[in-house]
Design an enzyme around this catalytic site. Structure first.
Site, PDB file in Angstrom:
ATOM      1  N   ASN A   1       0.879  -1.168   0.000  1.00 27.86           N
ATOM      2  CA  ASN A   1       0.000   0.000   0.000  1.00 27.86           C
ATOM      3  C   ASN A   1       0.917   1.217   0.000  1.00 27.86           C
ATOM      4  OD1 ASN A   1      -1.873   2.024   0.460  1.00 27.86           O
ATOM      5  ND2 ASN A   1      -2.139   1.540   2.640  1.00 27.86           N
ATOM      6  N   TRP A   2       1.058   1.800  -1.187  1.00 30.36           N
ATOM      7  CA  TRP A   2       2.044   2.881  -1.319  1.00 30.36           C
ATOM      8  C   TRP A   2       1.592   4.176  -0.652  1.00 30.36           C
ATOM      9  CZ3 TRP A   2       4.314   2.739  -7.015  1.00 30.36           C
ATOM     10  CH2 TRP A   2       5.148   1.615  -7.125  1.00 30.36           C
ATOM     11  N   LYS A   3       0.302   4.294  -0.376  1.00 22.89           N
ATOM     12  CA  LYS A   3      -0.236   5.542   0.205  1.00 22.89           C
ATOM     13  C   LYS A   3       0.069   6.707  -0.750  1.00 22.89           C
ATOM     14  CE  LYS A   3       0.221   3.372   4.644  1.00 22.89           C
ATOM     15  NZ  LYS A   3       0.260   3.488   6.086  1.00 22.89           N
TER      16      LYS A   3
ATOM     17  N   HIS B   1      -9.224   1.857   4.619  1.00 20.77           N
ATOM     18  CA  HIS B   1      -7.958   1.969   5.358  1.00 20.77           C
ATOM     19  C   HIS B   1      -8.146   2.942   6.528  1.00 20.77           C
ATOM     20  CE1 HIS B   1      -3.828   2.996   6.321  1.00 20.77           C
ATOM     21  NE2 HIS B   1      -3.523   1.820   5.804  1.00 20.77           N
TER      22      HIS B   1
ATOM     23  N   GLU C   1      -6.419   5.274   7.564  1.00 17.52           N
ATOM     24  CA  GLU C   1      -6.151   6.686   7.217  1.00 17.52           C
ATOM     25  C   GLU C   1      -7.362   7.311   6.533  1.00 17.52           C
ATOM     26  OE1 GLU C   1      -2.483   5.875   5.188  1.00 17.52           O
ATOM     27  OE2 GLU C   1      -1.621   5.286   7.120  1.00 17.52           O
TER      28      GLU C   1
ATOM     29  N   GLU D   1      -5.613  -4.448  10.645  1.00 15.02           N
ATOM     30  CA  GLU D   1      -4.549  -3.471  10.855  1.00 15.02           C
ATOM     31  C   GLU D   1      -4.814  -2.692  12.134  1.00 15.02           C
ATOM     32  OE1 GLU D   1      -2.439  -2.509   6.932  1.00 15.02           O
ATOM     33  OE2 GLU D   1      -4.075  -1.095   7.135  1.00 15.02           O
TER      34      GLU D   1
ATOM     35  N   GLY E   1       2.385   2.437  10.564  1.00 22.15           N
ATOM     36  CA  GLY E   1       3.360   3.501  10.338  1.00 22.15           C
ATOM     37  C   GLY E   1       4.080   3.951  11.597  1.00 22.15           C
TER      38      GLY E   1
ATOM     39  N   SER F   1       3.234  -2.009  10.287  1.00 20.57           N
ATOM     40  CA  SER F   1       4.681  -2.129  10.522  1.00 20.57           C
ATOM     41  C   SER F   1       5.213  -3.536  10.265  1.00 20.57           C
ATOM     42  CB  SER F   1       5.043  -1.658  11.929  1.00 20.57           C
ATOM     43  OG  SER F   1       4.698  -0.286  12.089  1.00 20.57           O
TER      44      SER F   1
ATOM     45  N   GLY G   1       2.805  -1.153   4.195  1.00 21.76           N
ATOM     46  CA  GLY G   1       2.950   0.263   3.863  1.00 21.76           C
ATOM     47  C   GLY G   1       4.402   0.607   3.589  1.00 21.76           C
ATOM     48  N   GLY G   2       5.080   1.134   4.589  1.00 20.24           N
ATOM     49  CA  GLY G   2       6.458   1.624   4.448  1.00 20.24           C
ATOM     50  C   GLY G   2       7.395   0.667   3.737  1.00 20.24           C
TER      51      GLY G   2
HETATM   52  P1  PGA Z   1       2.861   0.324   7.555  1.00 25.52           P
HETATM   53  O1  PGA Z   1       1.420   0.577   6.901  1.00 25.52           O
HETATM   54  O2  PGA Z   1       3.328  -0.992   7.043  1.00 25.52           O
HETATM   55  O3  PGA Z   1       3.704   1.479   7.086  1.00 25.52           O
HETATM   56  O4  PGA Z   1       2.663   0.318   9.042  1.00 25.52           O
HETATM   57  C1  PGA Z   1       0.524  -0.485   6.765  1.00 25.52           C
HETATM   58  C2  PGA Z   1      -0.746   0.036   6.140  1.00 25.52           C
HETATM   59  O5  PGA Z   1      -1.115   1.171   6.434  1.00 25.52           O
HETATM   60  O6  PGA Z   1      -1.392  -0.661   5.348  1.00 25.52           O
END
Ligand code: PGA
Length: 255
Positions: A13-15, A98, A100, A170, A176, A216, A237-238
């Site tokens: 998930n590149w955001k 998500h 966010e 999640e 994050g 994470s 994500g990251g």
């Molecule tokens: P993260 O993000 O791996 O950077 O914690 C996961 C996500 O938001 O899907």
């Protein structure tokens, strides 16, 4: 529990990261690193990056996803994107709900349900996110909340559509932050999600649904997380912004 009944899916998930040119470069770097994966490999990218991502992933085992989709087919919804637009662009997966989106953009369990239905009815695969905040966990509401969010998201989803459903557990406190849930916490949370699916659709069908962990997950902890019986891959994500790290996670899920 029958882990072998479901395919592990590792989805990046590149955001809000990477321009189209950066998208092409990163996918070209990733392709050879994940070519022998024995799990589904997906990259969910910003709308503007989709054409570049689809082009770069052509002929490889990387599938492309979007990070959201609107529930109406067309019309006066400035800034939104429809299922038809995504499908024509070559998108197969879409992230829905998500944390966010829920926190910063007013997404609710109801709109998550509407978006999920639109995606599934259009034949897209929906990666639906659920998860508790730290406060909710400390109050002891994790199970109640995960089951509620899961059932709300799946309202009116037909049993035969579950094959296109992935739920990503999640924990909001792990996204994050560098704070990963322990493997046991991830397994427990994913277990609650599976129980909710079993309550709504029966245990047999629930065993076939892919439930990811996200928050994470990285090259160091992926092995331990995906080894858990209820963890069928991850939403990353990251670590999905780095080809090497992402490929290590893909390898962990391929064992
Ligand atoms: P993260 O993000 O791996 O950077 O914690 C996961 C996500 O938001 O899907």
């Amino acid at each position: 529990m029958k882990k072998e009944l479901r395919k592990a899916v590792i989805a990046g998930n590149w955001k809000m990261n990477n321009t189209p040119a950066q998208t092409t470069a990163l996918i070209n770097e990733m392709k050879p690193l994940v070519a022998d994966a024995d799990c589904e490999v997906v990259l969910c990218v910003p709308y503007i990056d989709i054409p570049a991502a689809v082009e770069a992933a052509k002929g490889s085992n990387i599938k492309i996803g979007a990070e959201n989709v609107h529930f109406k087919a067309s019309g006066a919804y400035t800034g939104e994107v429809s299922t038809d637009m995504l499908k024509e662009a070559g998108v197969e997966y879409v992230v829905i709900g998500h944390s966010e989106r829920r926190t910063y953009f007013g997404e609710t369990d109801q709109t998550v349900n509407l978006r999920s239905l639109a995606a599934l009815n259009a034949g897209l695969k929906a990666i639906i996110c659920v998860g508790e905040t730290l406060e909710q966990r400390e109050l002891g509401y994790t199970e109640t909340l995960l089951k509620f969010q899961t059932k709300m998201a799946l309202t009116n989803v037909k049993p035969e559509q579950l094959k296109n459903v992935i739920i990503a557990y999640e924990p909001v406190w792990a996204i994050g932050t560098g704070v990963t849930a322990t493997a046991d916490q991830a397994d427990e949370g994913n277990g609650f999600v599976r129980e909710a699916i079993a309550e709504a659709y029966g245990a047999e069908l629930a065993e076939t649904v892919t439930v990811q962990y996200g928050g994470s997950m990285n090259a160091k902890n992926a092995d331990e997380l995906v080894a858990k019986v209820n963890v069928d891959g991850g939403l990353i994500g990251g670590a999905s912004l780095k080809a090497q790290d992402f490929s290590v996670i893909v390898k962990a899920a391929s064992k």
